[in-house]
Design an enzyme around this catalytic site. Structure first.
Site, PDB file in Angstrom:
ATOM      1  N   SER A 150       0.874  -1.176   0.049  1.00 44.80           N
ATOM      2  CA  SER A 150      -0.050   0.006   0.161  1.00 44.80           C
ATOM      3  C   SER A 150       0.980   1.305   0.001  1.00 44.80           C
ATOM      4  CB  SER A 150      -0.953   0.012   1.397  1.00 44.80           C
ATOM      5  OG  SER A 150      -1.340   1.317   1.465  1.00 44.80           O
ATOM      6  N   TYR A 163      -1.711   0.313  10.540  1.00 40.68           N
ATOM      7  CA  TYR A 163      -1.530  -0.234   8.920  1.00 40.68           C
ATOM      8  C   TYR A 163      -0.199   0.195   8.589  1.00 40.68           C
ATOM      9  CZ  TYR A 163      -3.341  -0.845   4.346  1.00 40.68           C
ATOM     10  OH  TYR A 163      -3.649  -1.181   3.247  1.00 40.68           O
TER      11      TYR A 163
END
Length: 264
Positions: A150, A163
């Site tokens: 990501s 995250y």
């Protein structure tokens, strides 16, 4: 400028084995399911692996892929997946897509369960699957391991510490693996998307709150789709095997950076 169509992207390299076989984890929805569709359309023999068998079976009927249940947080489950896949033939690619984000709290209110879940799926899950399949990838003559990370791995943002840290850990895993496995003719590829509008990502992260999940994408004209990311994955895997596309970063035009999103 010539535009590449999905059909032109999805053509195996001339030096590729005739029967290309891939395993996609987290394949029951979102980017994982889109990747199964795109690889199958490009002529790959795909095993779609995830926890939800009913969704996998529907995807298998649609695409011709093989459905296989796996929980990447459980080593015995991963080992069973390995046996199922390798009994059917060689393996040429493993796509580590299983993972996700859970919680959006600042560090001061961080929840242990959220952080442990993200590390267990994104980092340890990718490690377990990769470790299990490496001998088969080496034996296949040419292998590829792809990590779906990501842009959260590239820049931190408020409420994203857990995250971002998990995806940065997964990215570090990919980079070390590339150094370790190049001599074994194994490519290691990272695909790092920005804002992707899927049916479950934001919903899972925000505890099932649909209204809050909708606000993530509110006013963004065209966030990425799962199919956009799947096209990038197929492009990287179908490059001639001597070409290692180390990293693809893709964002919607409306997202100039993690912290700068244009909203109408």
């Amino acid at each position: 400028m010539t535009q590449l169509s999905p059909a032109s992207i999805g053509s195996p390299a001339p030096d590729a084995p005739k029967a290309l076989r891939a395993v996609v984890t987290g394949a029951s929805s979102g980017i994982g399911a889109a990747t199964v569709r795109a690889l199958s359309a490009a002529g790959w023999d795909v095993t779609a692996a995830a926890r939800r068998l009913d969704r996998l079976q529907s995807l298998a009927e649609e695409t011709g892929a093989t459905a296989a249940v796996v929980d990447v947080t459980d080593q015995q489950s991963v080992d069973a997946l390995l046996r199922t896949v390798t009994e059917a033939g060689p393996v040429h690619a493993v796509i580590n897509n299983a993972g996700g984000a859970f919680g959006a709290d600042p560090v001061a209110q961080a929840k242990d369960d959220d952080w442990e879940h993200m590390y267990s799926t994104n980092v340890l899950g990718s490690m377990r699957v990769t470790r299990a399949f490496l001998p088969a990838l080496r034996a296949g003559g040419q292998g590829s391991v792809l990590f779906l990370t990501s842009t959260a791995a590239l820049a931190a943002y408020e409420g994203g510490a857990g995250y971002c840290a998990a995806k940065a850990g997964q990215q570090a895993l990919a980079r070390a693996l590339r150094l370790e496995e190049a001599a074994n003719n194994i490519r290691v590829i990272e695909v790092a998307p920005g804002m992707v509008h899927t049916e479950e990502f934001a919903l899972n992260r925000l505890g099932g709150n649909q209204e809050a999940a909708d606000r993530v994408y509110a006013g963004v004209a065209r966030p990425l789709t799962a199919a956009d990311v799947a096209d990038a994955i197929v492009f990287a895997l179908n490059a001639p095997h001597h070409v290692n596309i180390d990293q693809i970063v893709l964002r919607p035009l409306a997202q100039a950076a993690n912290h700068k999103v244009l909203r109408g």
